[in-house]
Design a protein around this motif. Structure first.
Motif, PDB file in Angstrom:
ATOM      1  N   SER A  87       8.169   7.328   0.871  1.00 49.12           N
ATOM      2  CA  SER A  87       9.506   8.422   0.752  1.00 49.12           C
ATOM      3  C   SER A  87       9.987   8.268  -0.673  1.00 49.12           C
ATOM      4  N   ILE A  88      10.913   9.288  -1.114  1.00 46.75           N
ATOM      5  CA  ILE A  88      11.975   9.041  -2.032  1.00 46.75           C
ATOM      6  C   ILE A  88      13.029   9.644  -1.619  1.00 46.75           C
ATOM      7  N   ARG A  89      14.180   8.611  -1.420  1.00 46.91           N
ATOM      8  CA  ARG A  89      15.374   9.197  -0.935  1.00 46.91           C
ATOM      9  C   ARG A  89      16.607   8.989  -1.936  1.00 46.91           C
ATOM     10  N   PRO A  90      17.431   9.854  -1.869  1.00 47.17           N
ATOM     11  CA  PRO A  90      18.743   9.814  -2.902  1.00 47.17           C
ATOM     12  C   PRO A  90      19.800   9.177  -1.937  1.00 47.17           C
ATOM     13  N   VAL A  91      20.602   8.411  -2.817  1.00 50.93           N
ATOM     14  CA  VAL A  91      21.854   7.921  -2.129  1.00 50.93           C
ATOM     15  C   VAL A  91      22.940   8.944  -2.237  1.00 50.93           C
ATOM     16  N   ALA A  92      23.538   9.070  -1.162  1.00 46.66           N
ATOM     17  CA  ALA A  92      24.677  10.191  -1.124  1.00 46.66           C
ATOM     18  C   ALA A  92      25.817   9.853  -1.916  1.00 46.66           C
ATOM     19  N   ALA A  93      26.356   8.521  -2.106  1.00 46.10           N
ATOM     20  CA  ALA A  93      27.531   8.178  -2.879  1.00 46.10           C
ATOM     21  C   ALA A  93      27.310   8.617  -4.315  1.00 46.10           C
ATOM     22  N   THR A  94      28.672   8.961  -4.825  1.00 51.02           N
ATOM     23  CA  THR A  94      28.793   9.310  -6.317  1.00 51.02           C
ATOM     24  C   THR A  94      29.106   8.109  -7.001  1.00 51.02           C
ATOM     25  N   ASN A 121      16.643   0.962   4.837  1.00 53.80           N
ATOM     26  CA  ASN A 121      16.160   0.880   6.189  1.00 53.80           C
ATOM     27  C   ASN A 121      15.326   2.160   6.819  1.00 53.80           C
ATOM     28  N   ALA A 122      15.839   3.323   6.150  1.00 50.03           N
ATOM     29  CA  ALA A 122      15.076   4.709   6.440  1.00 50.03           C
ATOM     30  C   ALA A 122      13.846   4.581   5.839  1.00 50.03           C
ATOM     31  N   CYS A 123      13.576   3.889   4.497  1.00 45.61           N
ATOM     32  CA  CYS A 123      12.370   3.779   3.776  1.00 45.61           C
ATOM     33  C   CYS A 123      11.377   2.911   4.794  1.00 45.61           C
ATOM     34  N   ILE A 124      11.954   1.786   5.298  1.00 46.88           N
ATOM     35  CA  ILE A 124      11.089   1.068   6.177  1.00 46.88           C
ATOM     36  C   ILE A 124      10.581   1.854   7.196  1.00 46.88           C
ATOM     37  N   HIS A 125      11.531   2.848   7.996  1.00 46.21           N
ATOM     38  CA  HIS A 125      11.041   3.387   8.994  1.00 46.21           C
ATOM     39  C   HIS A 125      10.032   4.716   8.503  1.00 46.21           C
ATOM     40  N   ASP A 126      10.066   4.871   7.317  1.00 45.48           N
ATOM     41  CA  ASP A 126       9.067   5.972   6.785  1.00 45.48           C
ATOM     42  C   ASP A 126       7.681   5.276   6.345  1.00 45.48           C
ATOM     43  N   GLY A 127       7.550   3.993   6.749  1.00 41.63           N
ATOM     44  CA  GLY A 127       6.263   3.149   6.237  1.00 41.63           C
ATOM     45  C   GLY A 127       6.356   2.672   5.068  1.00 41.63           C
ATOM     46  N   ALA A 128       7.536   2.605   4.326  1.00 42.61           N
ATOM     47  CA  ALA A 128       7.372   1.797   3.191  1.00 42.61           C
ATOM     48  C   ALA A 128       7.158   0.047   3.436  1.00 42.61           C
ATOM     49  N   GLN A 129       6.449  -0.606   2.532  1.00 47.14           N
ATOM     50  CA  GLN A 129       6.162  -1.849   2.622  1.00 47.14           C
ATOM     51  C   GLN A 129       7.041  -2.715   1.351  1.00 47.14           C
ATOM     52  N   ALA A 130       7.425  -1.701   0.375  1.00 43.85           N
ATOM     53  CA  ALA A 130       8.104  -2.193  -0.496  1.00 43.85           C
ATOM     54  C   ALA A 130       9.086  -1.180  -0.969  1.00 43.85           C
ATOM     55  N   VAL A 131      10.299  -1.320  -1.424  1.00 41.83           N
ATOM     56  CA  VAL A 131      11.465  -0.219  -1.715  1.00 41.83           C
ATOM     57  C   VAL A 131      11.718  -0.576  -3.090  1.00 41.83           C
ATOM     58  N   ILE A 132      11.542   0.453  -4.185  1.00 37.04           N
ATOM     59  CA  ILE A 132      12.163   0.271  -5.392  1.00 37.04           C
ATOM     60  C   ILE A 132      13.493   0.856  -5.490  1.00 37.04           C
ATOM     61  N   ILE A 133      14.535   0.272  -5.974  1.00 34.16           N
ATOM     62  CA  ILE A 133      15.967   0.685  -6.343  1.00 34.16           C
ATOM     63  C   ILE A 133      15.866   1.359  -7.511  1.00 34.16           C
ATOM     64  N   GLY A 134      16.295   2.412  -7.686  1.00 42.04           N
ATOM     65  CA  GLY A 134      16.089   3.019  -9.102  1.00 42.04           C
ATOM     66  C   GLY A 134      17.697   3.680  -9.358  1.00 42.04           C
ATOM     67  N   GLY A 135      17.894   3.797 -10.501  1.00 41.60           N
ATOM     68  CA  GLY A 135      19.272   4.330 -10.921  1.00 41.60           C
ATOM     69  C   GLY A 135      19.960   3.329 -11.555  1.00 41.60           C
ATOM     70  N   GLU A 194       0.920  -1.137  -0.073  1.00 41.47           N
ATOM     71  CA  GLU A 194      -0.116  -0.056  -0.002  1.00 41.47           C
ATOM     72  C   GLU A 194       0.935   1.247  -0.114  1.00 41.47           C
ATOM     73  N   LYS A 195       2.097   1.424   0.558  1.00 46.39           N
ATOM     74  CA  LYS A 195       2.999   2.305   0.539  1.00 46.39           C
ATOM     75  C   LYS A 195       4.282   1.784   0.271  1.00 46.39           C
ATOM     76  N   PHE A 196       5.072   2.601  -0.661  1.00 46.30           N
ATOM     77  CA  PHE A 196       6.157   2.149  -1.145  1.00 46.30           C
ATOM     78  C   PHE A 196       7.151   3.424  -1.156  1.00 46.30           C
ATOM     79  N   SER A 197       8.384   3.239  -1.200  1.00 44.18           N
ATOM     80  CA  SER A 197       9.467   4.069  -1.503  1.00 44.18           C
ATOM     81  C   SER A 197      10.470   3.782  -2.426  1.00 44.18           C
ATOM     82  N   VAL A 198      11.218   4.950  -2.884  1.00 45.39           N
ATOM     83  CA  VAL A 198      12.091   4.709  -3.946  1.00 45.39           C
ATOM     84  C   VAL A 198      13.576   5.216  -3.426  1.00 45.39           C
ATOM     85  N   VAL A 199      14.405   4.370  -3.856  1.00 47.33           N
ATOM     86  CA  VAL A 199      15.943   4.905  -3.512  1.00 47.33           C
ATOM     87  C   VAL A 199      16.433   5.116  -4.820  1.00 47.33           C
TER      88      VAL A 199
END
Length: 90
Positions: free
Chosen positions: A43-50, A70-84, A13-18
């Motif tokens: 949430s939509i979270r960027p990875v800091a590493a170049t 892990n931060a996405c999970i704390h944000d309430g995500a039930q699934a996380v999409i890894i983008g990039g 129901e809730k998802f995040s994107v890294v």
């Protein structure tokens, strides 16, 4: 609710994107808004590493990616999409 894209797990129901880079955050927000999914984004979270940092030290990049997931999970995500594309090898 709009039709579900094939890549969105039906159990989430809730998802995040890294994603790679803060510039992608507003782009992805607008993208999911046009699809009618903005309310389902935890949430939509960027990875800091170049890309260079990932190439020279993938272990550090993996640790950063794991921290964002892990931060996405704390944000309430039930699934996380890894983008990039540059995250594909991590």
């Amino acid at each position: 609710m709009p039709n579900r894209p094939a890549w969105l797990p039906p159990v989430a129901e809730k998802f995040s994107v890294v994603t790679g880079g803060a510039a992608w955050v507003p782009i992805l927000e607008e993208f999911f808004e046009t699809l009618g999914y903005r309310a389902r984004i935890a949430s939509i979270r960027p990875v800091a590493a170049t890309g260079a940092e990932i190439a020279t030290n993938p272990e550090v990049a993996l640790a950063g990616l794991a921290a964002e997931v892990n931060a996405c999970i704390h944000d309430g995500a039930q699934a996380v999409i890894i983008g990039g594309a540059w995250l594909a090898g991590v």
